[in-house]
Enzyme design. Structure first.
Site, mmCIF file in Angstrom:
data_model
loop_
_atom_site.group_PDB
_atom_site.id
_atom_site.type_symbol
_atom_site.label_atom_id
_atom_site.label_comp_id
_atom_site.label_asym_id
_atom_site.label_seq_id
_atom_site.Cartn_x
_atom_site.Cartn_y
_atom_site.Cartn_z
ATOM 1 N N TYR A 143 0.791 -1.231 0.000
ATOM 2 C CA TYR A 143 0.000 0.000 0.000
ATOM 3 C C TYR A 143 0.824 1.282 0.000
ATOM 4 O O TYR A 143 0.258 2.365 -0.060
ATOM 5 C CB TYR A 143 -0.956 0.007 1.199
ATOM 6 C CG TYR A 143 -1.892 -1.182 1.194
ATOM 7 C CD1 TYR A 143 -2.905 -1.278 0.248
ATOM 8 C CD2 TYR A 143 -1.744 -2.216 2.110
ATOM 9 C CE1 TYR A 143 -3.753 -2.372 0.222
ATOM 10 C CE2 TYR A 143 -2.593 -3.316 2.095
ATOM 11 C CZ TYR A 143 -3.589 -3.387 1.151
ATOM 12 O OH TYR A 143 -4.429 -4.469 1.126
ATOM 13 N N ASN A 172 -12.841 3.972 -1.659
ATOM 14 C CA ASN A 172 -12.005 2.788 -1.515
ATOM 15 C C ASN A 172 -12.664 1.986 -0.398
ATOM 16 O O ASN A 172 -12.485 2.294 0.773
ATOM 17 C CB ASN A 172 -10.565 3.139 -1.154
ATOM 18 C CG ASN A 172 -9.685 1.903 -1.068
ATOM 19 O OD1 ASN A 172 -10.174 0.791 -0.895
ATOM 20 N ND2 ASN A 172 -8.383 2.103 -1.178
ATOM 21 N N HIS A 198 -15.381 -6.930 -1.273
ATOM 22 C CA HIS A 198 -15.603 -8.336 -1.585
ATOM 23 C C HIS A 198 -16.710 -8.972 -0.749
ATOM 24 O O HIS A 198 -17.010 -10.154 -0.932
ATOM 25 C CB HIS A 198 -14.303 -9.113 -1.368
ATOM 26 C CG HIS A 198 -13.088 -8.334 -1.735
ATOM 27 N ND1 HIS A 198 -12.787 -7.995 -3.045
ATOM 28 C CD2 HIS A 198 -12.119 -7.768 -0.972
ATOM 29 C CE1 HIS A 198 -11.676 -7.274 -3.053
ATOM 30 N NE2 HIS A 198 -11.257 -7.122 -1.816
ATOM 31 N N ASP A 237 -25.859 -1.656 -1.979
ATOM 32 C CA ASP A 237 -27.240 -1.182 -1.967
ATOM 33 C C ASP A 237 -27.330 0.284 -1.545
ATOM 34 O O ASP A 237 -28.146 1.036 -2.078
ATOM 35 C CB ASP A 237 -28.093 -2.050 -1.046
ATOM 36 C CG ASP A 237 -28.353 -3.441 -1.604
ATOM 37 O OD1 ASP A 237 -28.049 -3.693 -2.792
ATOM 38 O OD2 ASP A 237 -28.859 -4.288 -0.840
ATOM 39 N N HIS A 252 -8.798 1.268 -5.698
ATOM 40 C CA HIS A 252 -7.984 0.339 -4.904
ATOM 41 C C HIS A 252 -6.527 0.687 -5.142
ATOM 42 O O HIS A 252 -6.106 0.865 -6.290
ATOM 43 C CB HIS A 252 -8.251 -1.110 -5.301
ATOM 44 C CG HIS A 252 -9.663 -1.506 -5.043
ATOM 45 N ND1 HIS A 252 -10.130 -1.805 -3.793
ATOM 46 C CD2 HIS A 252 -10.725 -1.600 -5.883
ATOM 47 C CE1 HIS A 252 -11.417 -2.080 -3.867
ATOM 48 N NE2 HIS A 252 -11.803 -1.947 -5.121
ATOM 49 N N ILE A 253 -5.775 0.777 -4.073
ATOM 50 C CA ILE A 253 -4.359 1.132 -4.165
ATOM 51 C C ILE A 253 -3.577 0.036 -4.870
ATOM 52 O O ILE A 253 -2.760 0.302 -5.751
ATOM 53 C CB ILE A 253 -3.798 1.418 -2.758
ATOM 54 C CG1 ILE A 253 -4.490 2.664 -2.171
ATOM 55 C CG2 ILE A 253 -2.277 1.604 -2.797
ATOM 56 C CD1 ILE A 253 -4.255 2.869 -0.693
ATOM 57 N N SER A 254 -3.829 -1.204 -4.492
ATOM 58 C CA SER A 254 -3.120 -2.328 -5.110
ATOM 59 C C SER A 254 -3.929 -2.851 -6.292
ATOM 60 O O SER A 254 -5.122 -2.555 -6.430
ATOM 61 C CB SER A 254 -2.905 -3.449 -4.089
ATOM 62 O OG SER A 254 -4.144 -4.037 -3.730
ATOM 63 N N ARG A 309 -10.048 -11.572 -3.656
ATOM 64 C CA ARG A 309 -10.043 -10.123 -3.895
ATOM 65 C C ARG A 309 -10.459 -9.757 -5.326
ATOM 66 O O ARG A 309 -10.596 -8.587 -5.653
ATOM 67 C CB ARG A 309 -8.660 -9.545 -3.614
ATOM 68 C CG ARG A 309 -8.241 -9.657 -2.168
ATOM 69 C CD ARG A 309 -6.918 -8.944 -1.934
ATOM 70 N NE ARG A 309 -6.329 -9.301 -0.671
ATOM 71 C CZ ARG A 309 -6.621 -8.733 0.505
ATOM 72 N NH1 ARG A 309 -7.522 -7.771 0.559
ATOM 73 N NH2 ARG A 309 -6.015 -9.132 1.604
#
Length: 158
Positions: free
Chosen positions: A24, A77, A83, A90, A103-105, A114
């Site tokens: 990260y 994020n 997941h 909703d 998402h950072i990665s 993931r």
């Protein structure tokens, strides 16, 4: 009042900069927010950046609900809730505020669990694997998206 972008960060992102820096990075959440405020200013668009981080699903949902009618775009994020959380999906669908999932990665280069997102098919865009720069890209996208729809008048051309 200028259009607003709500930056939402989910679980463990309060540890940004110290949690698994090989994945990260070393940028803290506070430092990232400073960078994103500067990014908003550099776009020559009158934008307001709001931010909220929580490790609790219900708190994120409550903030999304509070955004209805008060926020023009969301950058989120969702962390691990990506997941697992139908409730977050909703909530985002229910308020009908456009959003970008960040998402950072690169979640697709990581564990199989993931690879599935409950939010992606509702998002205007999904950004992953760019490190914290992905947030800057999302802010720029949000500004352009709002400008193209007449939500914001540019001070200068993007």
């Amino acid at each position: 009042m200028p259009p607003s972008i709500l930056l939402l960060n989910g679980p463990n992102l309060n540890l940004l900069g110290t949690r698994e820096p090989r994945i990260y990075g070393s940028t803290t959440l506070s430092s990232l927010l400073t960078t994103l405020i500067q990014k908003c200013k550099s776009l020559a668009l009158p934008l307001t950046l709001l931010d909220f981080q929580s490790n609790h699903e219900g708190a994120l949902i409550d903030r999304i609900h509070a955004a209805r009618g008060n926020v023009d775009f969301i950058v989120i994020n969702p962390g691990a809730f990506t997941h697992t959380s139908v409730a977050l999906r909703d909530a985002l669908a229910g308020v009908e505020i456009p959003f970008v999932e960040v998402h950072i990665s690169n979640v697709h280069k990581r564990e199989e669990f993931r690879h599935r997102s409950f939010l992606s098919d509702r998002a205007e865009a999904v950004i992953c694997g760019l490190g914290v720069y992905g947030y800057e890209a999302a802010i720029e996208f949000a500004g352009r998206w709002l400008k193209e729809r007449g939500e914001v008048k540019a001070k200068a051309k993007l």
